[in-house]
Design a protein around this motif. Structure first.
Motif, PDB file in Angstrom:
ATOM      1  N   ARG A  29       0.745  -1.160   0.513  1.00 35.62           N
ATOM      2  CA  ARG A  29      -0.077  -0.015   0.032  1.00 35.62           C
ATOM      3  C   ARG A  29       1.062   1.292  -0.027  1.00 35.62           C
ATOM      4  NH1 ARG A  29      -5.292   1.313  -0.913  1.00 35.62           N
ATOM      5  NH2 ARG A  29      -5.479   2.286   0.605  1.00 35.62           N
ATOM      6  N   HIS A  30       0.348   2.055  -0.907  1.00 35.28           N
ATOM      7  CA  HIS A  30       1.082   3.285  -1.459  1.00 35.28           C
ATOM      8  C   HIS A  30       0.210   4.820  -1.312  1.00 35.28           C
ATOM      9  CE1 HIS A  30       4.558   0.768  -1.442  1.00 35.28           C
ATOM     10  NE2 HIS A  30       4.321   0.683  -2.246  1.00 35.28           N
ATOM     11  N   ARG A  31       0.440   5.935  -0.579  1.00 35.62           N
ATOM     12  CA  ARG A  31       0.190   7.292  -1.515  1.00 35.62           C
ATOM     13  C   ARG A  31       0.810   8.058  -2.047  1.00 35.62           C
ATOM     14  NH1 ARG A  31      -4.699   8.742   1.390  1.00 35.62           N
ATOM     15  NH2 ARG A  31      -3.976   6.909   2.941  1.00 35.62           N
ATOM     16  N   CYS A  32       0.356   8.845  -2.619  1.00 39.05           N
ATOM     17  CA  CYS A  32       0.575  10.213  -3.913  1.00 39.05           C
ATOM     18  C   CYS A  32       0.490  11.417  -2.756  1.00 39.05           C
ATOM     19  CB  CYS A  32      -0.396   9.831  -4.867  1.00 39.05           C
ATOM     20  SG  CYS A  32       0.220  11.402  -5.919  1.00 39.05           S
ATOM     21  N   TRP A  33       1.683  11.317  -2.225  1.00 38.19           N
ATOM     22  CA  TRP A  33       1.765  13.045  -1.018  1.00 38.19           C
ATOM     23  C   TRP A  33       1.922  13.724  -2.540  1.00 38.19           C
ATOM     24  CZ3 TRP A  33       1.162  12.451   2.938  1.00 38.19           C
ATOM     25  CH2 TRP A  33       0.483  10.734   4.025  1.00 38.19           C
ATOM     26  N   PRO A  34       2.261  15.519  -1.936  1.00 39.68           N
ATOM     27  CA  PRO A  34       2.435  16.420  -2.663  1.00 39.68           C
ATOM     28  C   PRO A  34       3.714  16.579  -3.711  1.00 39.68           C
ATOM     29  CG  PRO A  34       1.346  16.672  -0.774  1.00 39.68           C
ATOM     30  CD  PRO A  34       1.923  15.671  -0.617  1.00 39.68           C
ATOM     31  N   TRP A  35       4.767  15.891  -3.418  1.00 39.69           N
ATOM     32  CA  TRP A  35       6.609  15.588  -3.801  1.00 39.69           C
ATOM     33  C   TRP A  35       5.976  15.026  -5.128  1.00 39.69           C
ATOM     34  CZ3 TRP A  35       5.428  15.353   1.476  1.00 39.69           C
ATOM     35  CH2 TRP A  35       5.455  14.139   1.881  1.00 39.69           C
ATOM     36  N   ASP A  36       5.099  14.309  -4.713  1.00 31.95           N
ATOM     37  CA  ASP A  36       4.748  12.613  -6.243  1.00 31.95           C
ATOM     38  C   ASP A  36       4.656  13.456  -7.398  1.00 31.95           C
ATOM     39  OD1 ASP A  36       6.113  11.078  -4.854  1.00 31.95           O
ATOM     40  OD2 ASP A  36       4.506  10.722  -3.529  1.00 31.95           O
ATOM     41  N   VAL A  89      -3.789   9.368 -10.694  1.00 34.93           N
ATOM     42  CA  VAL A  89      -3.745   9.115  -9.385  1.00 34.93           C
ATOM     43  C   VAL A  89      -3.292  10.903  -8.258  1.00 34.93           C
ATOM     44  CG1 VAL A  89      -1.653   8.356  -7.409  1.00 34.93           C
ATOM     45  CG2 VAL A  89      -2.269   6.910  -8.744  1.00 34.93           C
ATOM     46  N   ARG A  90      -4.617  11.206  -7.664  1.00 34.99           N
ATOM     47  CA  ARG A  90      -4.270  12.568  -7.280  1.00 34.99           C
ATOM     48  C   ARG A  90      -3.268  12.563  -5.959  1.00 34.99           C
ATOM     49  NH1 ARG A  90      -6.382  15.587 -11.324  1.00 34.99           N
ATOM     50  NH2 ARG A  90      -8.391  14.076 -12.462  1.00 34.99           N
ATOM     51  N   THR A  91      -3.223  13.875  -5.721  1.00 36.83           N
ATOM     52  CA  THR A  91      -2.472  14.029  -4.556  1.00 36.83           C
ATOM     53  C   THR A  91      -3.160  13.546  -3.223  1.00 36.83           C
ATOM     54  OG1 THR A  91      -1.956  16.581  -5.292  1.00 36.83           O
ATOM     55  CG2 THR A  91      -1.934  16.031  -3.345  1.00 36.83           C
ATOM     56  N   PHE A  92      -3.069  12.547  -2.604  1.00 39.47           N
ATOM     57  CA  PHE A  92      -3.342  12.355  -1.367  1.00 39.47           C
ATOM     58  C   PHE A  92      -4.373  10.689  -1.340  1.00 39.47           C
ATOM     59  CE2 PHE A  92      -2.891  16.583   0.122  1.00 39.47           C
ATOM     60  CZ  PHE A  92      -2.172  16.511   0.465  1.00 39.47           C
ATOM     61  N   GLU A  93      -4.093  10.132  -2.146  1.00 38.28           N
ATOM     62  CA  GLU A  93      -5.018   9.145  -2.903  1.00 38.28           C
ATOM     63  C   GLU A  93      -4.032   7.699  -2.064  1.00 38.28           C
ATOM     64  OE1 GLU A  93      -7.484   7.490  -6.399  1.00 38.28           O
ATOM     65  OE2 GLU A  93      -6.435   9.455  -7.586  1.00 38.28           O
ATOM     66  N   ALA A  94      -4.873   6.335  -1.649  1.00 40.51           N
ATOM     67  CA  ALA A  94      -4.060   5.684  -0.978  1.00 40.51           C
ATOM     68  C   ALA A  94      -4.106   4.904  -2.828  1.00 40.51           C
ATOM     69  CB  ALA A  94      -4.009   5.304  -0.509  1.00 40.51           C
ATOM     70  N   GLU A 106      17.233 -16.230 -21.902  1.00 45.65           N
ATOM     71  CA  GLU A 106      17.916 -16.660 -21.542  1.00 45.65           C
ATOM     72  C   GLU A 106      19.339 -15.509 -20.686  1.00 45.65           C
ATOM     73  OE1 GLU A 106      17.004 -14.693 -25.975  1.00 45.65           O
ATOM     74  OE2 GLU A 106      16.361 -17.190 -24.515  1.00 45.65           O
ATOM     75  N   ARG A 107      18.650 -13.916 -21.235  1.00 44.21           N
ATOM     76  CA  ARG A 107      19.118 -13.379 -20.648  1.00 44.21           C
ATOM     77  C   ARG A 107      18.262 -12.136 -19.311  1.00 44.21           C
ATOM     78  NH1 ARG A 107      21.335  -8.764 -24.564  1.00 44.21           N
ATOM     79  NH2 ARG A 107      22.612  -8.064 -23.083  1.00 44.21           N
ATOM     80  N   PHE A 108      16.753 -11.874 -19.998  1.00 43.67           N
ATOM     81  CA  PHE A 108      16.241 -11.218 -18.855  1.00 43.67           C
ATOM     82  C   PHE A 108      15.031 -11.634 -18.368  1.00 43.67           C
ATOM     83  CE2 PHE A 108      17.698  -8.955 -22.525  1.00 43.67           C
ATOM     84  CZ  PHE A 108      18.824  -7.578 -21.570  1.00 43.67           C
ATOM     85  N   PHE A 109      15.069 -11.141 -16.677  1.00 41.07           N
ATOM     86  CA  PHE A 109      13.845 -11.834 -16.229  1.00 41.07           C
ATOM     87  C   PHE A 109      12.930 -10.200 -16.530  1.00 41.07           C
ATOM     88  CE2 PHE A 109      17.027 -13.084 -13.545  1.00 41.07           C
ATOM     89  CZ  PHE A 109      16.369 -14.049 -13.252  1.00 41.07           C
ATOM     90  N   TYR A 110      11.677 -10.404 -16.628  1.00 35.99           N
ATOM     91  CA  TYR A 110      10.499  -9.962 -16.717  1.00 35.99           C
ATOM     92  C   TYR A 110       9.417  -9.795 -16.064  1.00 35.99           C
ATOM     93  CZ  TYR A 110      12.097 -10.169 -21.522  1.00 35.99           C
ATOM     94  OH  TYR A 110      13.701 -10.084 -22.655  1.00 35.99           O
ATOM     95  N   LEU A 111       9.223  -8.503 -15.535  1.00 40.96           N
ATOM     96  CA  LEU A 111       7.795  -7.759 -14.591  1.00 40.96           C
ATOM     97  C   LEU A 111       6.832  -7.582 -14.720  1.00 40.96           C
ATOM     98  CD1 LEU A 111      11.410  -7.063 -12.626  1.00 40.96           C
ATOM     99  CD2 LEU A 111      10.819  -8.847 -11.287  1.00 40.96           C
ATOM    100  N   GLU A 112       6.118  -6.992 -13.521  1.00 42.58           N
ATOM    101  CA  GLU A 112       4.937  -6.412 -14.442  1.00 42.58           C
ATOM    102  C   GLU A 112       4.652  -6.179 -12.248  1.00 42.58           C
ATOM    103  OE1 GLU A 112       0.773  -8.502 -15.320  1.00 42.58           O
ATOM    104  OE2 GLU A 112       1.216 -10.392 -14.923  1.00 42.58           O
ATOM    105  N   GLN A 113       3.599  -5.006 -12.792  1.00 43.34           N
ATOM    106  CA  GLN A 113       3.458  -3.973 -11.955  1.00 43.34           C
ATOM    107  C   GLN A 113       2.635  -3.170 -11.918  1.00 43.34           C
ATOM    108  OE1 GLN A 113       7.608  -2.606 -11.030  1.00 43.34           O
ATOM    109  NE2 GLN A 113       6.351  -2.949  -8.729  1.00 43.34           N
ATOM    110  N   CYS A 114       1.406  -3.151 -11.261  1.00 42.60           N
ATOM    111  CA  CYS A 114       0.608  -2.772 -11.588  1.00 42.60           C
ATOM    112  C   CYS A 114       0.161  -1.335  -9.966  1.00 42.60           C
ATOM    113  CB  CYS A 114      -1.354  -2.733 -12.391  1.00 42.60           C
ATOM    114  SG  CYS A 114      -1.598  -4.303 -10.633  1.00 42.60           S
ATOM    115  N   MET A 115      -0.604  -0.639 -10.029  1.00 41.71           N
ATOM    116  CA  MET A 115      -0.877   0.130  -9.107  1.00 41.71           C
ATOM    117  C   MET A 115      -2.380   0.718  -9.172  1.00 41.71           C
ATOM    118  SD  MET A 115       1.130   3.844  -8.826  1.00 41.71           S
ATOM    119  CE  MET A 115       3.048   3.572  -9.016  1.00 41.71           C
ATOM    120  N   VAL A 116      -3.542  -0.198  -8.211  1.00 38.89           N
ATOM    121  CA  VAL A 116      -4.914  -0.112  -8.302  1.00 38.89           C
ATOM    122  C   VAL A 116      -5.425   0.396  -7.375  1.00 38.89           C
ATOM    123  CG1 VAL A 116      -7.501  -1.783  -7.975  1.00 38.89           C
ATOM    124  CG2 VAL A 116      -3.783  -3.028  -9.239  1.00 38.89           C
ATOM    125  N   LYS A 117      -6.700   1.434  -7.833  1.00 31.57           N
ATOM    126  CA  LYS A 117      -6.526   2.722  -6.644  1.00 31.57           C
ATOM    127  C   LYS A 117      -7.879   1.998  -5.980  1.00 31.57           C
ATOM    128  CE  LYS A 117      -8.349   6.014  -8.867  1.00 31.57           C
ATOM    129  NZ  LYS A 117      -7.794   7.749  -9.166  1.00 31.57           N
TER     130      LYS A 117
END
Length: 178
Positions: A29-36, A89-94, A106-117
């Motif tokens: 869990r994370h939050r969008c802060w004003p500096w983001d 994702v707006r300011t202060f939104e978690a 043979e060379r790389f790892f493939y990673l997926e990520q998402c942010m869900v409101k």
């Protein structure tokens, strides 16, 4: 500036979590802060990439990769990313971040990520290409998996990942040469 304090917090929060398989999903869990934010008062697209570290590094820690990197004096680098932005994702939104390794070649790892409101809408989705390195260059994912005590054979590569690899390989390099 890099969010060192947030990274320390993310790693602290995962210190007692159960280990997971590299292809299992780490949820945080994370939050969008004003500096983001950017001038439109929403999560800046560049900052999104930085905040995704807050999911990938704890995933690597829980999967045992960080310990293997330290033991072998290996490094970890990102070798490419594609991000699809769909919701602001707006300011202060978690939001909840989901991070997992999809597969490797043979060379790389493939990673997926998402942010869900919190309303269930997926704000963005990223596919990363990551490499483990040593003094000689790239360490094969099979070698890394073996060092982690994991199956050296990748899970099946999804078609959409294979198509991304193919499309990315067709891009001119070096870019803007004409």
């Amino acid at each position: 500036m890099y969010p060192f304090i947030r990274m320390i917090k993310a790693l602290w929060q995962t210190r007692n979590m159960e280990p997971i398989g590299f292809d299992e999903t780490h949820v945080s869990r994370h939050r969008c802060w004003p500096w983001d934010i950017d001038m439109w008062m929403e999560l800046n697209n560049g900052r999104t990439l930085t905040l995704l570290d807050l999911g990938r590094i704890p995933l690597a820690k829980r999967a045992g990769l960080i310990d293997v990197l330290k033991t072998n004096r290996w490094g970890l680098t990102m070798a490419g990313v594609s991000v699809r932005y769909r919701r602001r994702v707006r300011t202060f939104e978690a939001f909840t971040m989901k991070s997992r390794a999809v597969c490797w070649d043979e060379r790389f790892f493939y990673l997926e990520q998402c942010m869900v409101k919190d309303d269930g809408e997926v704000a963005n989705h990223a596919l990363y290409r990551a490499a483990v390195t040593d003094k000689s260059g790239i360490v094969t994912p099979a070698r890394v998996a073996a060092a982690m005590g994991r199956d050296e054979v990748s899970p099946p590569m999804p078609d959409w990942v294979a198509k991304w690899i193919e499309a990315d390989a067709s891009r001119p390099w070096p870019p803007m040469q004409g």
